[in-house]
Design a protein around this motif. Structure first.
Motif, short mmCIF file in Angstrom:
data_model
loop_
_atom_site.label_atom_id
_atom_site.label_comp_id
_atom_site.label_asym_id
_atom_site.label_seq_id
_atom_site.Cartn_x
_atom_site.Cartn_y
_atom_site.Cartn_z
N GLY A 40 0.80 -1.22 0.00
CA GLY A 40 0.00 0.00 0.00
C GLY A 40 0.83 1.27 0.00
O GLY A 40 0.30 2.35 0.18
N ARG A 41 2.16 1.13 -0.22
CA ARG A 41 2.99 2.33 -0.17
C ARG A 41 2.96 3.12 -1.46
O ARG A 41 3.40 4.26 -1.52
CB ARG A 41 4.44 1.95 0.16
CG ARG A 41 4.71 1.96 1.63
CD ARG A 41 6.13 1.55 1.89
NE ARG A 41 6.14 0.41 2.75
CZ ARG A 41 7.02 -0.59 2.67
NH1 ARG A 41 7.94 -0.56 1.75
NH2 ARG A 41 6.96 -1.58 3.50
N THR A 42 2.44 2.51 -2.54
CA THR A 42 2.44 3.22 -3.81
C THR A 42 1.36 4.29 -3.84
O THR A 42 1.46 5.23 -4.60
CB THR A 42 2.21 2.26 -4.99
OG1 THR A 42 1.14 1.40 -4.64
CG2 THR A 42 3.45 1.45 -5.27
N GLU A 43 0.33 4.14 -3.00
CA GLU A 43 -0.81 5.06 -3.09
C GLU A 43 -0.35 6.52 -2.94
O GLU A 43 -0.70 7.37 -3.74
CB GLU A 43 -1.83 4.70 -2.02
CG GLU A 43 -3.15 5.41 -2.24
CD GLU A 43 -4.25 4.90 -1.33
OE1 GLU A 43 -3.96 4.10 -0.42
OE2 GLU A 43 -5.40 5.30 -1.54
N MET A 44 0.46 6.78 -1.88
CA MET A 44 0.94 8.15 -1.67
C MET A 44 1.98 8.53 -2.71
O MET A 44 2.07 9.69 -3.11
CB MET A 44 1.55 8.28 -0.27
CG MET A 44 0.58 8.03 0.87
SD MET A 44 -0.52 9.41 1.18
CE MET A 44 0.37 10.29 2.43
N GLN A 45 2.82 7.56 -3.14
CA GLN A 45 3.90 7.92 -4.05
C GLN A 45 3.39 8.15 -5.47
O GLN A 45 3.81 9.08 -6.15
CB GLN A 45 4.97 6.83 -4.05
CG GLN A 45 5.66 6.70 -2.72
CD GLN A 45 6.72 5.63 -2.75
OE1 GLN A 45 7.78 5.81 -3.32
NE2 GLN A 45 6.42 4.50 -2.16
N TRP A 46 2.50 7.27 -5.93
CA TRP A 46 2.00 7.42 -7.29
C TRP A 46 1.06 8.61 -7.41
O TRP A 46 0.78 9.06 -8.52
CB TRP A 46 1.30 6.14 -7.76
CG TRP A 46 2.24 4.99 -7.97
CD1 TRP A 46 3.58 4.97 -7.69
CD2 TRP A 46 1.92 3.69 -8.48
NE1 TRP A 46 4.11 3.75 -8.00
CE2 TRP A 46 3.11 2.94 -8.48
CE3 TRP A 46 0.74 3.10 -8.93
CZ2 TRP A 46 3.15 1.62 -8.91
CZ3 TRP A 46 0.78 1.78 -9.37
CH2 TRP A 46 1.98 1.05 -9.37
N SER A 47 0.55 9.11 -6.29
CA SER A 47 -0.27 10.32 -6.40
C SER A 47 0.60 11.56 -6.16
O SER A 47 0.10 12.64 -5.95
CB SER A 47 -1.45 10.27 -5.43
OG SER A 47 -1.04 9.91 -4.15
N MET A 51 -3.83 0.70 -10.26
CA MET A 51 -3.07 0.29 -9.08
C MET A 51 -3.88 -0.79 -8.36
O MET A 51 -5.09 -0.70 -8.27
CB MET A 51 -2.91 1.50 -8.15
CG MET A 51 -2.05 1.23 -6.94
SD MET A 51 -2.06 2.62 -5.79
CE MET A 51 -3.60 2.32 -4.93
#
Lengths: 553, 318
Positions: A395-402, A550
């Motif tokens: 779930g770490r991509t949510e903040m990074q990809w946004s 995602m």
């Protein structure tokens, strides 16, 4: 599953006994069943693979050395420093059981120990870290019930694998007492590391830390016994072997002396370690580790604020660990080759006979070492590049990809790190093998030749990255299992393909065997082909990653 | 599509396999306003937000974010927005301070002075490793990173999840300040009091569809107010007045609801009775919300849909 079991613990009868230990172990039976239900498939796979390997190796060795005369001839040349260092001093090498021990004992003991370490951590510290132990402990569950159940299940698992291995050997008509001693020595080794893993799970706060600590102890045990075996005289290791639990288990000498008493040392150590773990658990808070959590910097350095810097920082421990491990093993390979070179250039008739095509055999062996080294580097590369999948599944991509970074650039940073570092590792470890080998034969310039031959495996490392990205993009949920399975297949085909009697076109065309080996004529075509495959796999992977949804954590 | 809107979503559709997550959802946020986004769990709030963030690709409908396409122009748009997830997931081995810096640097507007201010307001220790943070503290990391940014649009998905009431108060202040600075806010929330206090407009969704949308005043206008009164005489004559519903009388006390349009006539009928006390309560957001998920959920959805559309077009015309 966790909640349903938690609910069931509520319905467990309340503890009526005033006995402290009974109270502390309330719910033990339920926890045993709970752990079995969550792990039976994993345990079954380990059991089938490990016991199956016993059968496969006995079968192949019987084919390789069909007559007693063949086995006696082998026994004369079996005791080399390479064998001693890698798999232990050979004994009873004129018997099928002795040959089985040379080929498989160390692999089995180490593999089973790793299995037990990972399983105990997975069900112990990892559960605690995820907060699920809290849920269970809040139910009617004794303070020790969960840990005791965890250790009981995997002790039983270790013993079962030992029994299955013995059974497999007996089914192949090996002596019963030897087979049982061998099985017991596997289980005994694993029990020690079960204890180590239990203690490690008390010391660290994270499952990664617990696995790392226990694996380090396993690695040191292996190296200590390696030194003891290399220093040995004849069939007897030096006294150093008694400093390593693996050494104790080795000294049971199955199929020769069948000593059971050294195995008691293992069992005793396991019991002591578990008692220590229990005492440590009693003295600490749930979720805490005994090694305290340190505070960190309140702001990120300029380097950490770049994607590559962030990747390096997150993998720092892993990068250092792998690098040290790979270089140590490379020097070890080189050192072993030196000892072998002495043997091969000696005047003994055996060495002369073994030499056959003179330098080619030596080059073949060194080439094999370089490939094995490249496979180790590839394991590092796989683990490093797997961060792409892991970040998304956690779930770490949510903040990074946004944030203001494209997914391709984000993934690229996580590809560049293993790509560049694998080149460095191949160069350094190749040079290390060459330097340690060259030092012995008085040709210091050997380092350059080995460096070149080692760096030739860089395209293979790049292909690993490409495949990892492709799997992470296309099958994000199954990617970890699939990529590690592919890697395992590549290792088996590259290193043991001959052992399984596979056709040459398969053995010679894995991403590792296709690369020209040291001493072979160098052609650039395989490197170009493997690089092209890497670029294609990575390119498709990045494209898919950019254009798909995602996945939710 | 008007350029003055920070977010414009029309007829948005999204399927996950055979599950229809969004089924023609509408959502508008005027620039400089705070928009509440309400709906029960699984109604499609997070899916909508992830489409706006370019994390998911819509299967149908239109979505515009700050005048751009949330999927194609994702990277450029992300420089201008800040997002706080309902469950902020951080790098366990890094400290909260490091995570805030990294998120700020990714957007390109890291301002350490502002970060320091918000750290103090949210009472967050940035030197602790993320793995030792509680749920509330992880949310604070996301909130500090978002509020310290200069983003034009804040997208907050149940951001106060796990915060204590004191910190919810700080959050309310911060949103109000962001609005005062001219920023737009999309606030998805389950806390009605928070939404009532902060939001200029409210969108209520259900099963991936917008069922109510408009300013709170507009939504209230469509609903009945509750009137409670105490008088010396007999209030029962009021029961027959047009526009009065749910009438309950107990001696000199009476409680009933009134259609907004009938309010003047009802007040005229009350006046001769000389009430000693009169309390008129507009419908709370909670009542508005529960009407859509209450006793007659299917009827509710069917009858409210046209209202929702009316409110939507009204909002778009302004």
């Amino acid at each position: 599953m966790t909640t349903s079991t938690a609910a069931r613990t509520h319905s467990a009868p309340p503890a009526v006994s005033s006995n402290a230990f009974t109270n502390a172990s309330t719910g033990f039976g339920i926890m045993v069943r709970f752990i079995l239900r969550r792990n039976w498939l994993r345990m079954l796979i380990w059991l089938v693979v490990l016991a199956g390997m016993v059968v496969l190796v006995i079968d192949s060795q019987r084919e390789l050395f069909p007559t007693q005369a063949d086995r006696d001839a082998y026994a004369l040349v079996a005791n080399t420093p390479a064998i001693a260092a890698l798999t232990g001093l050979p004994y009873a090498a004129g018997t099928l059981g002795g040959i089985l021990n040379i080929k498989l004992w160390m692999t089995m003991a180490i593999a089973l120990s790793f299995a037990v370490i990972f399983l105990v951590t997975r069900n112990g510290r990892a559960e605690e870290e995820a907060g699920r132990t809290e849920l269970l402990r809040a139910g009617v569950l004794g303070n020790y019930a969960y840990s005791l159940a965890n250790w009981t299940v995997f002790s039983a698992f270790a013993i079962l694998v030992g029994l299955a291995s013995a059974g497999a050997a007996i089914s192949q008509e090996l002596p019963v007492d030897g087979a049982l001693t061998m099985g017991a020595s596997f289980a005994a080794t694993a029990l020690v590391f079960l204890g180590v893993s239990a203690v490690a799970g008390q010391l660290t706060r994270t499952s990664g830390g617990a696995n790392g600590l226990a694996s380090t102890v396993l690695g040191i045990s292996y190296l200590v016994r390696a030194v003891a075996d290399v220093q040995g005289e004849g069939e007897n290791a030096s006294w150093l072997t008694w400093l390593s639990p693996i050494g104790w288990a080795q000294q049971s000498r199955s199929y020769a002396d069948n000593n059971w008493w050294p195995l008691l040392l293992c069992v005793g150590a396991a019991v002591i370690l578990l008692v220590v773990a229990l005492a440590l658990e009693r003295g600490r808070d749930l979720g805490a580790g005994l090694i305290p959590e340190r505070v960190g910097p309140r702001s990120a350095s300029a380097a950490l604020r770049t994607q590559t810097g962030l990747t390096i920082r997150l993998q720092r421990g892993s990068i250092i660990g792998w690098s040290v491990g790979i270089v140590v093993f490379a020097m070890f390979f080189g050192g072993v080759a030196t000892a072998m070179a002495d043997l091969l250039s000696g005047d003994s008739p055996i060495a002369q006979a073994f030499l056959g095509g003179s330098k080619n055999i030596l080059d073949g062996l060194l080439g094999f070492f370089l490939m094995a080294n490249a496979l180790l580097v590839a394991a590092f590369v796989l683990q490093s590049a797997d961060a792409i999948r892991a970040a998304e599944s956690k779930g770490r991509t949510e903040m990074q990809w946004s944030s203001a970074i494209s997914r391709i650039r984000w993934a690229a940073a996580r590809m560049v790190v293993p790509a560049v570092w694998s080149l460095v590792l191949l160069a350094v470890s190749g040079a290390a093998i060459g330097a340690t080998f060259g030092a012995a034969v008085g040709q210091p310039d050997q380092a350059w030749r080995f460096l070149g031959a080692s760096v030739a495996y860089w395209p293979s490392a790049l292909l690993v990255i490409g495949v990892v990205v492709l799997c992470a993009a296309v099958i994000p949920r199954a990617a970890a299992a699939v990529t590690w399975a592919l890697y395992a297949v590549a290792v088996v085909l590259s290193m043991f393909g001959d052992l399984f009697g596979l056709p040459d076109w398969v053995i010679n065309n894995t991403p590792f065997t296709a690369i020209p080996r040291l001493g072979m004529d160098f052609t650039v075509l395989p490197l170009v082909v493997v690089t092209a495959l890497a670029v294609i796999a990575g390119g498709i992977g990045l494209w898919v990653l950019r254009n798909r949804d995602m996945t939710s954590a | 599509m008007t350029t003055s809107n920070a977010v414009n979503v029309e007829g948005l559709e999204k399927n996950f396999g055979s599950t229809r997550a969004l089924d023609g959802l509408n959502l508008t946020i005027e620039t400089g306003t705070v928009a509440g986004f309400l709906g029960p769990n699984g109604s499609g709030k997070t899916t909508t937000i992830r489409i706006l963030l370019g994390l998911l690709k819509a299967d149908g409908g239109h979505a515009t974010l700050l005048g751009g396409d949330p999927w194609k122009d994702a990277v450029e748009l992300h420089r201008r927005i800040a997002y706080v997830a309902g469950d902020v997931t951080l790098w366990p081995s890094l400290t909260g301070g490091q995570a805030i810096d990294i998120l700020g640097s990714l957007r390109g507007d890291l301002d350490r002075i502002r970060v320091e201010q918000f750290l103090q307001r949210f009472d967050l220790d940035p030197t602790k490793k993320a793995r030792s943070y509680s749920k509330g503290n992880r949310q604070k990391v996301g909130l500090v990173a978002a509020f310290a940014s200069r983003a034009e649009l804040l997208i907050l998905d149940e951001p106060t999840n796990g915060l204590d009431p004191l910190m919810e108060g700080v959050f309310t202040e911060c949103v109000a300040e962001a609005k005062a600075e001219g920023r737009s806010v999309l606030l998805s929330s389950h806390v009605f009091a928070e939404v009532e206090k902060l939001c200029d407009t409210v969108t209520i969704i259900r099963d991936g569809r917008t069922v109510e949308s408009g300013t709170l005043a507009e939504l209230r206008h469509l609903q009945r107010s509750t009137i409670t009164l105490t008088l010396d005489g007999d209030p029962s004559s009021l029961e027959t007045v047009g526009g009065v519903h749910d009438f309950v009388a107990d001696g000199g006390h009476a409680t009933f609801t009134v259609d907004s349009a009938a309010l003047p006539a009802v007040l005229a009928a009350i006046a001769p009775l000389k009430p000693r006390e009169l309390v008129s309560t507009p419908p709370s957001l909670e009542e508005l919300f529960l009407r859509h998920y209450g006793v007659h959920p299917v009827d509710g959805a069917g009858s409210e849909a046209p209202q929702a559309e009316a409110a939507q077009s009204e909002a778009a015309q302004r």
